[in-house]
Design a protein around this motif. Structure first.
Motif, PDB file in Angstrom:
ATOM      1  N   GLN A   1       8.115  -0.832   4.960  1.00 62.58           N
ATOM      2  CA  GLN A   1       8.191  -0.380   3.566  1.00 62.58           C
ATOM      3  C   GLN A   1       9.351   0.608   3.388  1.00 62.58           C
ATOM      4  O   GLN A   1      10.141   0.493   2.450  1.00 62.58           O
ATOM      5  CB  GLN A   1       6.859   0.291   3.174  1.00 62.58           C
ATOM      6  CG  GLN A   1       6.753   0.711   1.732  1.00 62.58           C
ATOM      7  CD  GLN A   1       6.638  -0.465   0.778  1.00 62.58           C
ATOM      8  OE1 GLN A   1       7.646  -1.050   0.373  1.00 62.58           O
ATOM      9  NE2 GLN A   1       5.426  -0.835   0.432  1.00 62.58           N
ATOM     10  N   ARG A   2       9.486   1.566   4.298  1.00 56.38           N
ATOM     11  CA  ARG A   2      10.552   2.583   4.152  1.00 56.38           C
ATOM     12  C   ARG A   2      11.932   1.958   4.378  1.00 56.38           C
ATOM     13  O   ARG A   2      12.906   2.337   3.725  1.00 56.38           O
ATOM     14  CB  ARG A   2      10.296   3.749   5.108  1.00 56.38           C
ATOM     15  CG  ARG A   2       9.207   4.681   4.568  1.00 56.38           C
ATOM     16  CD  ARG A   2       8.866   5.768   5.523  1.00 56.38           C
ATOM     17  NE  ARG A   2       8.062   5.271   6.626  1.00 56.38           N
ATOM     18  CZ  ARG A   2       8.107   5.709   7.863  1.00 56.38           C
ATOM     19  NH1 ARG A   2       8.931   6.689   8.171  1.00 56.38           N
ATOM     20  NH2 ARG A   2       7.320   5.218   8.791  1.00 56.38           N
TER      21      ARG A   2
ATOM     22  N   THR B   1       4.448   1.913  -2.753  1.00 57.24           N
ATOM     23  CA  THR B   1       3.643   2.897  -2.016  1.00 57.24           C
ATOM     24  C   THR B   1       2.749   2.293  -0.933  1.00 57.24           C
ATOM     25  O   THR B   1       2.230   3.038  -0.096  1.00 57.24           O
ATOM     26  CB  THR B   1       2.735   3.733  -2.966  1.00 57.24           C
ATOM     27  OG1 THR B   1       1.768   2.873  -3.554  1.00 57.24           O
ATOM     28  CG2 THR B   1       3.538   4.435  -4.042  1.00 57.24           C
TER      29      THR B   1
ATOM     30  N   LEU C   1       2.367   3.578   2.799  1.00 60.25           N
ATOM     31  CA  LEU C   1       2.987   4.905   2.974  1.00 60.25           C
ATOM     32  C   LEU C   1       1.940   5.994   2.866  1.00 60.25           C
ATOM     33  O   LEU C   1       1.030   5.909   2.039  1.00 60.25           O
ATOM     34  CB  LEU C   1       4.051   5.147   1.895  1.00 60.25           C
ATOM     35  CG  LEU C   1       5.246   4.201   1.862  1.00 60.25           C
ATOM     36  CD1 LEU C   1       6.299   4.721   0.889  1.00 60.25           C
ATOM     37  CD2 LEU C   1       5.858   4.033   3.249  1.00 60.25           C
TER      38      LEU C   1
ATOM     39  N   GLN D   1       5.121  10.523   2.649  1.00 60.55           N
ATOM     40  CA  GLN D   1       6.167   9.510   2.469  1.00 60.55           C
ATOM     41  C   GLN D   1       6.255   9.077   1.004  1.00 60.55           C
ATOM     42  O   GLN D   1       7.345   8.857   0.479  1.00 60.55           O
ATOM     43  CB  GLN D   1       5.877   8.305   3.367  1.00 60.55           C
ATOM     44  CG  GLN D   1       6.039   8.633   4.838  1.00 60.55           C
ATOM     45  CD  GLN D   1       5.303   7.657   5.739  1.00 60.55           C
ATOM     46  OE1 GLN D   1       4.485   6.857   5.291  1.00 60.55           O
ATOM     47  NE2 GLN D   1       5.583   7.722   7.029  1.00 60.55           N
ATOM     48  N   ARG D   2       5.096   8.980   0.318  1.00 62.50           N
ATOM     49  CA  ARG D   2       5.105   8.615  -1.109  1.00 62.50           C
ATOM     50  C   ARG D   2       5.885   9.660  -1.905  1.00 62.50           C
ATOM     51  O   ARG D   2       6.682   9.337  -2.789  1.00 62.50           O
ATOM     52  CB  ARG D   2       3.667   8.539  -1.654  1.00 62.50           C
ATOM     53  CG  ARG D   2       2.971   7.285  -1.227  1.00 62.50           C
ATOM     54  CD  ARG D   2       1.497   7.242  -1.602  1.00 62.50           C
ATOM     55  NE  ARG D   2       0.876   6.221  -0.776  1.00 62.50           N
ATOM     56  CZ  ARG D   2      -0.175   5.499  -1.104  1.00 62.50           C
ATOM     57  NH1 ARG D   2      -0.769   5.690  -2.251  1.00 62.50           N
ATOM     58  NH2 ARG D   2      -0.648   4.591  -0.292  1.00 62.50           N
TER      59      ARG D   2
ATOM     60  N   SER E   1       9.361   9.111  -3.848  1.00 62.78           N
ATOM     61  CA  SER E   1       9.427   9.431  -5.283  1.00 62.78           C
ATOM     62  C   SER E   1      10.605  10.356  -5.568  1.00 62.78           C
ATOM     63  O   SER E   1      11.355  10.153  -6.522  1.00 62.78           O
ATOM     64  CB  SER E   1       8.133  10.113  -5.753  1.00 62.78           C
ATOM     65  OG  SER E   1       7.048   9.270  -5.526  1.00 62.78           O
TER      66      SER E   1
ATOM     67  N   ASP F   1       3.223  -0.472  -9.575  1.00 64.74           N
ATOM     68  CA  ASP F   1       2.417   0.107  -8.489  1.00 64.74           C
ATOM     69  C   ASP F   1       0.992   0.365  -8.973  1.00 64.74           C
ATOM     70  O   ASP F   1       0.744   0.434 -10.172  1.00 64.74           O
ATOM     71  CB  ASP F   1       3.048   1.411  -7.981  1.00 64.74           C
ATOM     72  CG  ASP F   1       2.752   1.630  -6.521  1.00 64.74           C
ATOM     73  OD1 ASP F   1       3.589   1.256  -5.689  1.00 64.74           O
ATOM     74  OD2 ASP F   1       1.658   2.140  -6.190  1.00 64.74           O
TER      75      ASP F   1
ATOM     76  N   ASP G   1      -0.784   3.008  -7.519  1.00 61.13           N
ATOM     77  CA  ASP G   1      -1.102   4.412  -7.237  1.00 61.13           C
ATOM     78  C   ASP G   1      -0.802   5.227  -8.492  1.00 61.13           C
ATOM     79  O   ASP G   1       0.349   5.553  -8.781  1.00 61.13           O
ATOM     80  CB  ASP G   1      -0.261   4.896  -6.047  1.00 61.13           C
ATOM     81  CG  ASP G   1      -0.631   6.331  -5.669  1.00 61.13           C
ATOM     82  OD1 ASP G   1      -1.250   7.031  -6.490  1.00 61.13           O
ATOM     83  OD2 ASP G   1      -0.287   6.744  -4.551  1.00 61.13           O
TER      84      ASP G   1
ATOM     85  N   THR H   1       1.175   8.488  -8.120  1.00 61.39           N
ATOM     86  CA  THR H   1       2.619   8.311  -7.918  1.00 61.39           C
ATOM     87  C   THR H   1       3.298   7.954  -9.235  1.00 61.39           C
ATOM     88  O   THR H   1       4.344   8.519  -9.581  1.00 61.39           O
ATOM     89  CB  THR H   1       2.889   7.211  -6.861  1.00 61.39           C
ATOM     90  OG1 THR H   1       2.323   7.638  -5.627  1.00 61.39           O
ATOM     91  CG2 THR H   1       4.374   6.965  -6.671  1.00 61.39           C
TER      92      THR H   1
ATOM     93  N   HIS I   1      -4.477   7.134   1.398  1.00 61.00           N
ATOM     94  CA  HIS I   1      -3.395   7.979   0.873  1.00 61.00           C
ATOM     95  C   HIS I   1      -3.369   7.986  -0.641  1.00 61.00           C
ATOM     96  O   HIS I   1      -2.480   8.590  -1.225  1.00 61.00           O
ATOM     97  CB  HIS I   1      -2.047   7.481   1.414  1.00 61.00           C
ATOM     98  CG  HIS I   1      -2.003   7.440   2.904  1.00 61.00           C
ATOM     99  ND1 HIS I   1      -2.104   8.578   3.673  1.00 61.00           N
ATOM    100  CD2 HIS I   1      -1.922   6.413   3.767  1.00 61.00           C
ATOM    101  CE1 HIS I   1      -2.064   8.236   4.952  1.00 61.00           C
ATOM    102  NE2 HIS I   1      -1.966   6.926   5.038  1.00 61.00           N
ATOM    103  N   ASP I   2      -4.325   7.287  -1.270  1.00 62.13           N
ATOM    104  CA  ASP I   2      -4.412   7.338  -2.731  1.00 62.13           C
ATOM    105  C   ASP I   2      -5.356   8.487  -3.067  1.00 62.13           C
ATOM    106  O   ASP I   2      -6.567   8.405  -2.872  1.00 62.13           O
ATOM    107  CB  ASP I   2      -4.951   6.001  -3.271  1.00 62.13           C
ATOM    108  CG  ASP I   2      -5.075   6.014  -4.790  1.00 62.13           C
ATOM    109  OD1 ASP I   2      -5.151   7.108  -5.386  1.00 62.13           O
ATOM    110  OD2 ASP I   2      -5.088   4.925  -5.385  1.00 62.13           O
TER     111      ASP I   2
END
Ligand code: SF4
Ligand code: SF4
Length: 596
Positions: free
Chosen positions: A227-228, A248, A251, A255-256, A260, A276, A278, A281, A520-521
């Motif tokens: 992803q990154r 996201t 991540l 990282q999110r 961003s 997205d 999330d 985010t 991570h949400d």
């Protein structure tokens, strides 16, 4: 939002060709259709494909074929009355239909939200020139000039003209980053070096922590790394507009935030469009929001643009005023689970301070306990030893020092569910547990996860979200004291995340078990967790876990390290990320209140 005036359809019929098996049912739908029986040709057989075709202009929407089809292959849905316009695109006869298009705005970040299967990816692919829209006529030859004429006088006209003349350069981050290794091979550095058109590649590599994988093969890196790498490649290209499809997934929160910040910084004078799930985010990043609504895999409609707060609140409320459409029966409300927490008082297990070294990685854990009927939310970056702790608690590996009192059985859903099972979802579930055939399991797990619609699908052909729901059901079908779910929200849409949160809370209460949820949400975690446990450290090198604490204290502790503050939205109760450096952000940081 841009729409085309034209002859309106009143209903959409979709036949899923993976599920449709005419040889097994001998075209039952054709035989039972009342319009056919009265002599009309409402459902006929396609001479080439041999699949049935439903003529939507003849169909009266009686629903008989839907109920009679033994494989659940037919969906027929009435369109909203106010939708008197031509579609933008249709993939084929009796396939998904998309209505309207959003428009990119220079210098702004436009967010797209909505359930899976409503056309967000299709929209991004049309706007980036990868799909040529056919205005609902699947056999029609694409004509750019006709499209531009149809959008004359709208905000899209100018954009489409520039796209046609190749005066707009587009950069695109695709949704399924896990598919990148199927088309690329070789070292990460080789792939990225081809994208360095703005001279910011090294900066991005360092910000996104990609230095150490430069010599690794694309096929060997994790989902989060893919992803990154994909986001880096997208941002490093010199473009006028940047499209990000689900940036996201995989991540962690740090990282999110880093992604961003980089999007905001490097796209200040560009157009950006992001799809997205999330909400935190999108809240943090977007200037405007379009809502996608409709019927998943049948049709999708795009709303007018809203301000971020109004857009997310309208989505949660579920009523699109301008189209007079209710997109779900009840509004989504955020309740403070830590106030209504109902965990039991029975201690399932206790542990003293723990130390464990595995290769070059070392983990230290502060003492704590796990209660029956509680959901423990686990917060922290990836690769800090969260699953190592779970394995120690389950007795799978032995700690170097410290004591674990109590014996528990853990059922685990991994971060990256596998797709190599050769068979259907039904066969996979039956191979894991007999429990899946019971009415109880169907009501408790299958229906909330909407798995009944997936049972006849091949596991190998599932989308990311479908695979995630299947993997969660597999983990929950096993008998266990603790269900450890690693990133269960990945690829799920907002509604499914909240349905999952309620389902897990019901299960821990009913089965008198516990759940440890790594995710991570932050909105999802705030809905599901009774208590929280924060992992800190250096990913891949050392991790240390704080003791489990009240969820608001864990969030506060975690967010003070992330450097982001959240307040509560007065209308929906949802936690909203404050813009960095805003008045509220500064005030909350001064008071040490990162999560209110
Ligand atoms: Fe048979 Fe259903 Fe296909 Fe019709 S749609 S041919 S009933 S499987
Ligand atoms: Fe025929 Fe339409 Fe009724 Fe299906 S819903 S049986 S296609 S009239």
């Amino acid at each position: 939002m841009n729409s085309i005036k034209g002859d309106a359809l009143t209903r959409v019929a979709v036949i899923d060709r993976e599920l449709c098996k005419p040889k097994k049912c001998d075209y039952l739908c054709i035989r039972v259709c009342p319009r056919n029986r009265s002599g009309d040709k409402c459902i006929i057989t396609d001479e080439v494909t041999k699949f049935p075709i439903i003529d939507e202009s003849i169909c009266i929407g009686c629903g008989i074929c839907i109920h009679k089809c033994p494989f659940g292959a037919i969906k027929i849905v009435n369109l909203p009355e106010k939708l008197k316009e031509k579609p933008i695109h249709r993939f084929g006869r009796n396939q998904f239909l998309l209505f309207r298009l959003p428009y990119p705005i220079p210098g702004q970040i436009v967010g797209l939200i909505g359930s899976n299967g409503l056309g967000k990816t299709t929209t991004l692919m049309i706007l980036s020139g990868q799909i040529k829209p056919n205005l609902g006529e699947s056999k029609k030859k694409f004509d750019f000039s006709e499209l531009i004429t149809l959008f004359r006088g709208t905000e899209l006209q100018n954009y489409l003209e520039k796209l046609k003349e190749k005066q707009i350069k587009v950069s695109f981050k695709l949704q399924r980053v896990d598919k990148i290794p199927e088309t690329y091979s070789g070292k990460v550095s080789k792939l990225l070096s081809k994208t360095d058109e703005r001279g910011i590649l090294n900066d991005l590599i360092s910000r996104f922590g990609l230095e150490e994988i430069q010599d690794d093969d694309i096929k060997s890196i994790s989902g989060g790394e893919l992803q990154r790498v994909a986001i880096t490649a997208c941002l490093a290209k010199d473009a006028d507009i940047y499209y990000f499809d689900e940036p996201t997934s995989f991540l962690d929160v740090f990282q999110r935030l880093e992604v961003s910040k980089a999007i905001k910084e490097f796209c200040q004078d560009k157009s950006v469009m992001i799809a997205d799930h999330d909400l935190a985010t999108l809240d943090f990043l977007a200037d405007q929001i379009h809502i996608f609504y409709g019927s998943p895999s049948v049709y999708g409609v795009i709303s007018s643009p809203y301000s971020v707060r109004t857009g997310i609140n309208t989505f949660l409320d579920g009523y699109i005023r301008e189209d007079n459409v209710r997109i779900r029966t009840t509004p989504i409300k955020f309740e403070s689970t830590y106030i209504q927490a109902s965990r039991g008082s029975n201690v399932l297990m206790e542990f003293s301070d723990i130390k464990k070294k595995l290769g070059d990685f070392s983990l230290t854990v502060k003492k704590g306990e796990l209660y029956g009927q509680e959901v423990l939310g686990i917060l922290g970056a990836n690769a800090l030893g969260k699953t190592i702790l779970a394995r120690i608690l389950a007795g799978e590996i032995k700690q170097d020092s410290g004591e674990v009192i109590g014996k528990i059985k853990i059922s685990y859903k991994s971060q990256y569910p596998k797709t190599d099972y050769d068979g259907t979802v039904r066969e996979l579930l039956k191979s894991v547990s007999k429990e899946v055939e019971t009415e109880n399991f169907k009501a408790e797990v299958m229906r909330p996860l909407e798995l009944d619609k997936l049972l006849e699908r091949q596991v190998k052909n599932l989308s990311g979200g479908e695979l995630q729901r299947t993997a969660i059901a597999v983990a929950l079908s096993k008998e266990a004291d603790v269900y450890l779910l690693d990133e269960p929200s990945a690829f799920l849409d907002v509604e499914m995340r909240l349905s999952l949160a309620s389902m897990i809370r019901r299960i821990v209460e009913k089965r008198s078990c516990s759940a440890m949820i790594i995710d991570h949400d932050l909105l999802f975690l705030s809905q599901i967790a009774d208590r929280g446990m924060v992992f800190l450290g250096k990913p891949g090198k050392e991790g240390h876990a704080e003791e489990p604490k009240k969820v608001e204290d864990a969030f506060n502790s975690f967010l003070s390290i992330v450097g982001v503050t959240f307040r509560k939205d007065p209308q929906t109760g949802r936690p909203r990320a404050n813009k960095l450096g805003s008045k509220l952000d500064r005030e909350q940081k001064d008071k040490g209140k990162y999560f209110m």
